[in-house]
Design a protein around this motif. Structure first.
Motif, PDB file in Angstrom:
ATOM      1  N   CYS A  56     -10.593  16.433   6.064  1.00 49.81           N
ATOM      2  CA  CYS A  56      -9.584  15.477   5.581  1.00 49.81           C
ATOM      3  C   CYS A  56     -10.187  14.110   5.282  1.00 49.81           C
ATOM      4  CB  CYS A  56      -8.447  15.350   6.582  1.00 49.81           C
ATOM      5  SG  CYS A  56      -8.892  14.671   8.182  1.00 49.81           S
ATOM      6  N   TYR A  57     -11.164  13.683   6.067  1.00 53.48           N
ATOM      7  CA  TYR A  57     -11.756  12.365   5.851  1.00 53.48           C
ATOM      8  C   TYR A  57     -12.537  12.304   4.549  1.00 53.48           C
ATOM      9  CZ  TYR A  57     -10.807   9.910  10.253  1.00 53.48           C
ATOM     10  OH  TYR A  57     -10.209   9.239  11.292  1.00 53.48           O
ATOM     11  N   ALA A  58     -13.358  13.331   4.280  1.00 50.70           N
ATOM     12  CA  ALA A  58     -14.167  13.310   3.066  1.00 50.70           C
ATOM     13  C   ALA A  58     -13.317  13.492   1.820  1.00 50.70           C
ATOM     14  CB  ALA A  58     -15.243  14.391   3.138  1.00 50.70           C
ATOM     15  N   VAL A  59     -12.353  14.414   1.883  1.00 53.79           N
ATOM     16  CA  VAL A  59     -11.535  14.730   0.712  1.00 53.79           C
ATOM     17  C   VAL A  59     -10.706  13.532   0.253  1.00 53.79           C
ATOM     18  CG1 VAL A  59      -9.577  16.123  -0.082  1.00 53.79           C
ATOM     19  CG2 VAL A  59     -11.458  17.201   1.148  1.00 53.79           C
ATOM     20  N   GLN A  60     -10.280  12.671   1.171  1.00 51.33           N
ATOM     21  CA  GLN A  60      -9.402  11.560   0.801  1.00 51.33           C
ATOM     22  C   GLN A  60      -9.993  10.661  -0.275  1.00 51.33           C
ATOM     23  OE1 GLN A  60      -9.180   7.962   2.630  1.00 51.33           O
ATOM     24  NE2 GLN A  60     -10.827   8.248   4.109  1.00 51.33           N
ATOM     25  N   PHE A  61     -11.334  10.609  -0.365  1.00 48.79           N
ATOM     26  CA  PHE A  61     -11.960   9.710  -1.322  1.00 48.79           C
ATOM     27  C   PHE A  61     -11.799  10.170  -2.767  1.00 48.79           C
ATOM     28  CE2 PHE A  61     -14.519   8.629   2.528  1.00 48.79           C
ATOM     29  CZ  PHE A  61     -14.127   7.301   2.602  1.00 48.79           C
ATOM     30  N   ALA A  62     -11.516  11.465  -2.984  1.00 46.43           N
ATOM     31  CA  ALA A  62     -11.331  11.955  -4.352  1.00 46.43           C
ATOM     32  C   ALA A  62     -10.093  11.338  -5.001  1.00 46.43           C
ATOM     33  CB  ALA A  62     -11.276  13.477  -4.361  1.00 46.43           C
ATOM     34  N   PRO A  63      -8.886  11.513  -4.433  1.00 48.36           N
ATOM     35  CA  PRO A  63      -7.718  10.874  -5.051  1.00 48.36           C
ATOM     36  C   PRO A  63      -7.730   9.357  -4.929  1.00 48.36           C
ATOM     37  CG  PRO A  63      -7.093  11.942  -2.983  1.00 48.36           C
ATOM     38  CD  PRO A  63      -8.501  12.365  -3.284  1.00 48.36           C
ATOM     39  N   LEU A  64      -8.424   8.821  -3.920  1.00 42.75           N
ATOM     40  CA  LEU A  64      -8.477   7.366  -3.782  1.00 42.75           C
ATOM     41  C   LEU A  64      -9.150   6.728  -4.985  1.00 42.75           C
ATOM     42  CD1 LEU A  64      -8.207   4.669  -2.292  1.00 42.75           C
ATOM     43  CD2 LEU A  64     -10.282   5.258  -1.007  1.00 42.75           C
ATOM     44  N   PHE A  65     -10.282   7.278  -5.423  1.00 40.48           N
ATOM     45  CA  PHE A  65     -11.059   6.632  -6.474  1.00 40.48           C
ATOM     46  C   PHE A  65     -10.890   7.253  -7.862  1.00 40.48           C
ATOM     47  CE2 PHE A  65     -13.531   5.405  -2.591  1.00 40.48           C
ATOM     48  CZ  PHE A  65     -13.158   4.070  -2.623  1.00 40.48           C
ATOM     49  N   PHE A  66     -10.358   8.472  -7.949  1.00 39.12           N
ATOM     50  CA  PHE A  66     -10.017   9.040  -9.248  1.00 39.12           C
ATOM     51  C   PHE A  66      -8.534   8.864  -9.562  1.00 39.12           C
ATOM     52  CE2 PHE A  66     -14.026  11.530  -9.058  1.00 39.12           C
ATOM     53  CZ  PHE A  66     -14.474  11.279 -10.348  1.00 39.12           C
ATOM     54  N   GLY A  67      -7.753   8.509  -8.557  1.00 36.89           N
ATOM     55  CA  GLY A  67      -6.319   8.354  -8.750  1.00 36.89           C
ATOM     56  C   GLY A  67      -5.592   9.649  -8.487  1.00 36.89           C
ATOM     57  N   SER A  68      -4.287   9.530  -8.265  1.00 31.92           N
ATOM     58  CA  SER A  68      -3.473  10.699  -7.918  1.00 31.92           C
ATOM     59  C   SER A  68      -2.484  11.078  -9.011  1.00 31.92           C
ATOM     60  CB  SER A  68      -2.720  10.435  -6.613  1.00 31.92           C
ATOM     61  OG  SER A  68      -1.960   9.235  -6.709  1.00 31.92           O
ATOM     62  N   LYS A  69      -2.535  10.403 -10.162  1.00 33.40           N
ATOM     63  CA  LYS A  69      -1.597  10.726 -11.239  1.00 33.40           C
ATOM     64  C   LYS A  69      -1.953  12.033 -11.927  1.00 33.40           C
ATOM     65  CE  LYS A  69      -0.367   5.905 -12.247  1.00 33.40           C
ATOM     66  NZ  LYS A  69      -0.339   4.836 -13.279  1.00 33.40           N
ATOM     67  N   GLU A  70      -3.258  12.331 -11.978  1.00 30.26           N
ATOM     68  CA  GLU A  70      -3.734  13.529 -12.653  1.00 30.26           C
ATOM     69  C   GLU A  70      -4.276  14.519 -11.634  1.00 30.26           C
ATOM     70  OE1 GLU A  70      -7.414  14.782 -15.637  1.00 30.26           O
ATOM     71  OE2 GLU A  70      -6.677  12.713 -15.602  1.00 30.26           O
ATOM     72  N   ALA A  71      -3.763  15.741 -11.644  1.00 27.84           N
ATOM     73  CA  ALA A  71      -4.242  16.758 -10.714  1.00 27.84           C
ATOM     74  C   ALA A  71      -5.633  17.221 -11.118  1.00 27.84           C
ATOM     75  CB  ALA A  71      -3.286  17.944 -10.704  1.00 27.84           C
ATOM     76  N   PRO A  72      -6.435  17.640 -10.156  1.00 26.13           N
ATOM     77  CA  PRO A  72      -7.769  18.159 -10.488  1.00 26.13           C
ATOM     78  C   PRO A  72      -7.672  19.364 -11.423  1.00 26.13           C
ATOM     79  CG  PRO A  72      -7.575  17.765  -8.128  1.00 26.13           C
ATOM     80  CD  PRO A  72      -6.201  17.641  -8.705  1.00 26.13           C
ATOM     81  N   SER A  73      -8.674  19.498 -12.292  1.00 23.55           N
ATOM     82  CA  SER A  73      -8.695  20.638 -13.198  1.00 23.55           C
ATOM     83  C   SER A  73      -9.304  21.867 -12.538  1.00 23.55           C
ATOM     84  CB  SER A  73      -9.486  20.292 -14.465  1.00 23.55           C
ATOM     85  OG  SER A  73     -10.798  19.841 -14.134  1.00 23.55           O
ATOM     86  N   ALA A  74     -10.098  21.655 -11.486  1.00 26.67           N
ATOM     87  CA  ALA A  74     -10.706  22.772 -10.773  1.00 26.67           C
ATOM     88  C   ALA A  74     -11.223  22.310  -9.428  1.00 26.67           C
ATOM     89  CB  ALA A  74     -11.852  23.376 -11.593  1.00 26.67           C
ATOM     90  N   VAL A  75     -11.215  23.225  -8.463  1.00 27.73           N
ATOM     91  CA  VAL A  75     -11.803  22.973  -7.148  1.00 27.73           C
ATOM     92  C   VAL A  75     -12.621  24.199  -6.760  1.00 27.73           C
ATOM     93  CG1 VAL A  75     -11.388  22.468  -4.713  1.00 27.73           C
ATOM     94  CG2 VAL A  75      -9.852  21.520  -6.446  1.00 27.73           C
ATOM     95  N   VAL A  76     -13.889  23.983  -6.441  1.00 28.05           N
ATOM     96  CA  VAL A  76     -14.767  25.064  -6.023  1.00 28.05           C
ATOM     97  C   VAL A  76     -15.345  24.706  -4.663  1.00 28.05           C
ATOM     98  CG1 VAL A  76     -16.834  26.414  -6.566  1.00 28.05           C
ATOM     99  CG2 VAL A  76     -15.361  25.587  -8.416  1.00 28.05           C
ATOM    100  N   SER A  77     -15.309  25.646  -3.717  1.00 34.66           N
ATOM    101  CA  SER A  77     -15.830  25.365  -2.388  1.00 34.66           C
ATOM    102  C   SER A  77     -16.578  26.563  -1.847  1.00 34.66           C
ATOM    103  CB  SER A  77     -14.703  24.968  -1.427  1.00 34.66           C
ATOM    104  OG  SER A  77     -13.766  26.029  -1.295  1.00 34.66           O
ATOM    105  N   ALA A  78     -17.449  26.303  -0.906  1.00 35.05           N
ATOM    106  CA  ALA A  78     -18.209  27.366  -0.264  1.00 35.05           C
ATOM    107  C   ALA A  78     -18.737  26.852   1.056  1.00 35.05           C
ATOM    108  CB  ALA A  78     -19.373  27.826  -1.159  1.00 35.05           C
ATOM    109  N   GLY A  79     -19.051  27.786   1.981  1.00 34.75           N
ATOM    110  CA  GLY A  79     -19.650  27.355   3.233  1.00 34.75           C
ATOM    111  C   GLY A  79     -19.192  28.156   4.421  1.00 34.75           C
ATOM    112  N   THR A  80     -19.681  27.740   5.571  1.00 30.49           N
ATOM    113  CA  THR A  80     -19.335  28.354   6.841  1.00 30.49           C
ATOM    114  C   THR A  80     -18.977  27.243   7.819  1.00 30.49           C
ATOM    115  OG1 THR A  80     -21.568  28.224   7.755  1.00 30.49           O
ATOM    116  CG2 THR A  80     -21.061  30.133   6.370  1.00 30.49           C
ATOM    117  N   SER A  81     -18.791  27.599   9.078  1.00 31.08           N
ATOM    118  CA  SER A  81     -18.486  26.588  10.082  1.00 31.08           C
ATOM    119  C   SER A  81     -19.677  25.667  10.347  1.00 31.08           C
ATOM    120  CB  SER A  81     -18.054  27.265  11.391  1.00 31.08           C
ATOM    121  OG  SER A  81     -19.094  28.107  11.874  1.00 31.08           O
ATOM    122  N   HIS A  82     -20.869  26.082   9.923  1.00 26.68           N
ATOM    123  CA  HIS A  82     -22.064  25.261  10.140  1.00 26.68           C
ATOM    124  C   HIS A  82     -22.250  24.207   9.052  1.00 26.68           C
ATOM    125  CE1 HIS A  82     -23.269  27.772  13.455  1.00 26.68           C
ATOM    126  NE2 HIS A  82     -23.194  28.850  12.689  1.00 26.68           N
TER     127      HIS A  82
END
Length: 405
Positions: free
Chosen positions: A206-232
């Protein structure tokens, strides 16, 4: 010191400056750049931190303890009542933190006519039930992040608050730090040009993700989200069409985590650190004039063999600071003061939210967080359940012994 910070914009305190100041930053008023957004927009008055608000507290964990310490420095704050699962613990907590009374139950707390606003500092799966209890009793609510385990629950909570005519605020304290206010104002003024990339890291998504709408704005939804990883270790890319992307990493707590946020623009770059999720320092690097004539269009100063214009400013926390200071539980937690003051100002002005973290921004943050969680296959609620099991399980821990920090 806290009272002085409350009544006037926090002063900028430069700790270093390399090369000459760029005209792009010099033309902007530093006092404006550092003024809290609610004041800068003319929505509130600095002196309204003196507005009386009587606080009740649900949960007696370390996060609530640090919040109480900061409220004691807000001129209008009254620490009125507290409740926990264990009434004895609530009574002891009240004595330790100078709270006027303690309640035997949560229901008794929210029924107290001397309480105006309730702070909820318990674990996320309990937020909805406890927030609705306070809202239905006609109390304003400040609830720690994340507000709820699902968007549907959050919508239900906001609808209940609207129906009762009270305010429900999600406590993302990062948004109120002076360095964040400075970065927001600099970007609004075009200091670094158009934002093309945001980079941030933190083990808690939650802490890292907040910076995306903060600095790109929240009026426009993202066009794509890609993620990968494990608990490590995990990561996500949030794409905003042709505008740019946020590149986020979620390292394990067992790493030397940098805790840095960088905003890359067409004319410069902003770095937030010490530490990025609750920063006390901002560095602005701007492309020098000589770079604009590079034949291939490589305007980065590194590609042109020159140093950027650089200005660095620090915003020392109110004392005691420390890592953390004795008697405090988390690093930079004295920065709770900025959020506390904003809430007093905004409620005094009759606002239904703080402009630093509005509902559209919250909705974008929640959606981006869910999307970033998709690859590991965990919903926000499931990830919390997994985390609690690793901490011995919900059944073996009192609700106020856990928190989100």
């Amino acid at each position: 010191m806290a009272a002085a910070l409350a009544i006037a914009p926090v002063p900028m305190m430069p700790i270093s400056c390399e090369n000459k100041s760029s005209p792009r930053t010099a033309q902007n008023s530093m006092s404006t750049m550092t003024t809290p957004l609610d004041v800068r927009l003319g929505l509130t008055r600095p002196e309204d931190v003196r507005t009386k608000l009587r606080w009740g507290f649900i949960g007696c964990g370390p996060i609530t303890s640090d919040w109480c310490k900061c409220l004691q420095e807000v001129p209008g704050a009254v620490l009125q009542n507290v409740a926990a699962r264990d009434p004895t613990k609530a009574s002891e907590f009240a004595k330790k933190h100078g709270i006027a009374s303690s309640a035997a139950t949560y229901a008794e707390l929210v029924a107290d006519p001397n309480v105006d606003i309730v702070y909820i500092g318990t674990i996320t799966p309990l937020h909805k039930e406890q927030a609705l209890l306070a809202i239905n009793a006609g109390k304003h609510v400040l609830c720690e992040k994340p507000l709820a385990v699902s968007a549907a629950d959050a919508k239900e909570m906001y609808a209940a608050a609207d129906a009762k005519g009270v305010v429900l605020i999600e406590g993302l304290w990062s948004r109120y730090f002076p360095a964040i206010e400075h970065a927001r104002a600099a970007i609004e003024n075009g200091v670094i040009g158009d934002v093309r990339m945001v980079q941030a890291d933190f083990p808690e998504l939650c802490y890292a993700v907040q910076f995306a709408p903060l600095f790109f704005g929240s009026k426009e939804a993202p066009s794509a989200v890609v993620s990968a990883g494990t608990s490590h270790a995990a990561g996500a890319v949030i794409q905003y069409g042709d505008r740019g992307a946020a590149v986020l990493s979620f390292p394990s707590w067992k790493c030397e985590v940098p805790e840095v946020c960088e905003i890359l623009g067409t004319k410069g770059r902003i770095t937030l650190d010490e530490w990025g999720t609750h920063p006390t320092r901002i560095t602005i690097r701007l492309t020098t004039d000589s770079c604009w004539d590079e034949p291939q269009g490589h305007t980065s100063t590194a590609q042109n063999g020159v140093k950027p214009y650089m200005e660095r400013y620090t915003y020392p926390l109110p004392e005691p600071a420390g890592l953390p200071a004795a008697g405090w539980h988390y690093v930079n937690q004295h920065g709770f003061l900025y959020q506390a003051e904003a809430i007093h100002r905004c409620l005094a002005a009759g606002l239904k939210e703080c402009p630093q973290f509005t509902r559209p921004s919250i909705a974008a943050w929640q959606q981006d967080s869910r999307s970033a969680h998709s690859s590991p296959g965990l919903t926000l609620c499931e990830s919390w359940s997994f985390w609690m099991k690793s901490r011995k399980g919900l059944k073996t821990l009192a609700d106020d012994e856990l928190d989100m920090e």
